[in-house]
Design an enzyme around this catalytic site. Structure first.
Site, PDB file in Angstrom:
ATOM      1  N   ASP A  37       0.772  -1.261   0.000  1.00 27.36           N
ATOM      2  CA  ASP A  37       0.000   0.000   0.000  1.00 27.36           C
ATOM      3  C   ASP A  37       0.802   1.310   0.000  1.00 27.36           C
ATOM      4  OD1 ASP A  37      -1.555  -2.111   0.815  1.00 27.36           O
ATOM      5  OD2 ASP A  37      -2.119  -1.224   2.720  1.00 27.36           O
ATOM      6  N   TRP A 304      -3.899  -8.607  -4.052  1.00 28.35           N
ATOM      7  CA  TRP A 304      -3.326  -9.657  -3.190  1.00 28.35           C
ATOM      8  C   TRP A 304      -3.472 -11.036  -3.836  1.00 28.35           C
ATOM      9  CZ3 TRP A 304      -0.068  -8.722   0.507  1.00 28.35           C
ATOM     10  CH2 TRP A 304      -0.127  -7.522   1.207  1.00 28.35           C
TER      11      TRP A 304
END
Ligand code: FRU
Length: 493
Positions: A37, A304
């Site tokens: 992130d 992910w």
């Protein structure tokens, strides 16, 4: 004071710098090792600062550090030394995601989630997530002595202490700070908690800003909350999404809620929901307000669920999207490439109202680092689709299909050299505007970002096809009338 762990990370990244030619040209990518992130996206002391979730030692997720890059224009980025390492008891399992803001006295404040493991009485290990601070000058940062400043144990009983992460700070016009944090209530779904502070150090719980109630996935990660064009916007990244035809995809998704905010009660009432991006690789976006008042968003250009698609034997993994300018039109979030990208455009090539028949290539329309806009006529074309093969060589290509029958855009990297069984295809509906479909495509060495109809919908996808695959070809089953404007984007040497 710098710790041994922080110094170790700084020495490691200095000694293991990855050659620029092996990395994206103008997208921020892991300096070495692993990136996830974006964190602390802010404008401080005359520059943009971006931090990111970082594990320098491997190209896999591990104990989280915060890496740091700075820029004058969000296009040319320079590496700075890593600022946070998991070196305290309260963050020994990782310095998770968070944000940054400028304090009244001019210092730069970072707020992150400190994660520690804790042994329960019956011998299990549980994570504890608490919000922590570090203060700095744009180069080095000190963790605050009174960390953590917002603790799970002080939350109402029905709020999770295990899933309590990703604080994003904002500032109201009167200078009061607010902060939104992802959390989970007893139903296992997601909710966003709201806190307020006068000075950035002492925080008070205000309210549950909004509850997911199991509508959009489960836990809501990485919230961001801000005012834009007279509306309030909540961006968040839900885990465990269920697919919804034509709208949401399953897995780790992204959600934008457009609505209204009652600051008095600390409640947000949504009017509309939409995915933020319809492509394969987009997660955990975060925004900054630029000095000239633009709301600019950057995201982890990855999912992910698809991390196993990567370059074999490389020393870096993870990239950010191109920063995008946000606006609200008819209650919907619009995204356009940050205008500073225009400063690296060269070699303009224009084809006006050309007719594509069968299989075609156009002189000068090629490259792996390009900014290209297509306008396809939906009125005069007889073809039912226009297929654009990008990053093409004799074996590989990524397909971008404009389906003129269904008014749909598809991106498909099945034949892009992918050797793992991961999601490789996504589709998205688009409304033909004024008898045409417009598509702007920004490509860097390892990505394709599509902006449809001036940013109404976007599709973001990584591709790790060999860089030499730089052909672009067009294919249709009839005749398609279109215009092309294409630039090369100068890659940083
Ligand atoms: C989202 C996330 C965050 C967390 C971070 C850990 O991608 O799971 O919720 O803070 O990654 O690296």
């Amino acid at each position: 004071m710098s710790s041994e762990k922080l110094e170790q990370a700084i020495n490691y990244e200095n000694e293991n710098a990855v050659e620029k030619t092996k990395k994206p040209g103008f997208h921020v990518a892991a300096r070495t090792g692993w990136m996830n992130d974006p964190n602390g996206f802010s404008f401080y002391d005359g520059k943009y600062h971006l931090f990111y979730q970082y594990h320098p030692y491997e190209t896999q997720w591990g104990p989280m550090h915060w890496a740091h890059v700075i820029s004058d224009d969000c296009i040319h980025w320079s590496n700075m030394p890593t600022v946070l390492a998991p070196d305290k008891e309260y963050d020994s399992f990782g310095c998770f995601s968070g944000s940054a803001v400028t304090l009244a006295d001019g210092r730069h404040l970072l707020m992150y989630t400190g994660v520690a493991k804790h042994q329960t009485a019956d011998g299990r290990e549980l994570e504890l997530q608490n919000q922590c601070l570090a203060v700095g000058d744009g180069v080095t940062y000190e963790k605050y002595e009174q960390n953590p400043v917002i603790e799970g144990k002080d939350l109402p009983a029905w709020c999770s202490k295990v899933d309590f992460r990703d604080p994003k700070i904002g500032v109201y016009e009167d200078g009061t700070y607010y902060c939104v944090v992802g959390n989970r209530p007893a139903d296992g779904s997601g909710q966003i908690l709201l806190f307020e502070s006068q000075n950035g150090f002492q925080w008070n719980y205000k309210n549950v800003l909004i509850r997911n109630q199991n509508r959009f996935g489960k836990m809501w990660e990485c919230p961001d909350f801000f005012e834009l064009d007279g509306k309030w916007i909540l961006l968040t990244s839900p885990q465990d999404m269920l697919a919804e035809a034509g709208k949401y995809s399953s897995g780790n998704g992204t959600l934008c809620l457009v609505g209204n905010y009652n600051r008095e009660n600390g409640t947000f009432s949504e009017e509309k929901d939409q995915p933020i991006d319809f492509g394969i690789d987009f997660y955990a976006p975060q925004t900054v307000l630029t000095p000239d008042g633009r709301r600019v968003m950057i995201a982890w250009m990855q999912n992910w669920d698809t991390c196993s698609y990567r370059i074999a034997n490389t020393e870096w993994f993870g990239q950010m999207t191109l920063p995008r300018e946000l606006s609200v039109k008819n209650g919907k979030l619009i995204q356009t490439p940050i205008r500073e990208i225009e400063s690296i455009r060269t070699n303009k090539i224009v084809y006006e109202n050309v007719c594509c028949k069968g299989d075609m290539q156009y002189e000068g329309i090629q490259g792996r680092s390009i900014d290209m806009e297509l306008s396809v006529s939906t009125q005069t074309s007889t073809g039912t689709y226009l297929d654009i093969h990008v990053a093409e060589d004799s074996k590989n290509y990524t397909l971008v299909r404009i389906d003129l029958l269904r008014n749909e855009v598809e991106v498909n990297r099945e034949y892009a050299g992918v050797v793992r069984s991961v999601v490789n295809q996504r589709k998205c509906k688009i409304d033909p505007m004024q008898k045409q479909i417009k598509m702007r495509m920004i490509m860097d060495r390892y990505s394709v970002e599509l902006f449809m109809n001036d940013g109404e919908k976007t599709m973001t996808t990584t591709i790790y096809t060999d860089e030499k695959a730089d052909q672009i070809s067009f294919h249709t089953d009839g005749e398609v009338e279109m215009s092309i404007i294409k630039y090369d984007l100068e890659i940083q040497k």
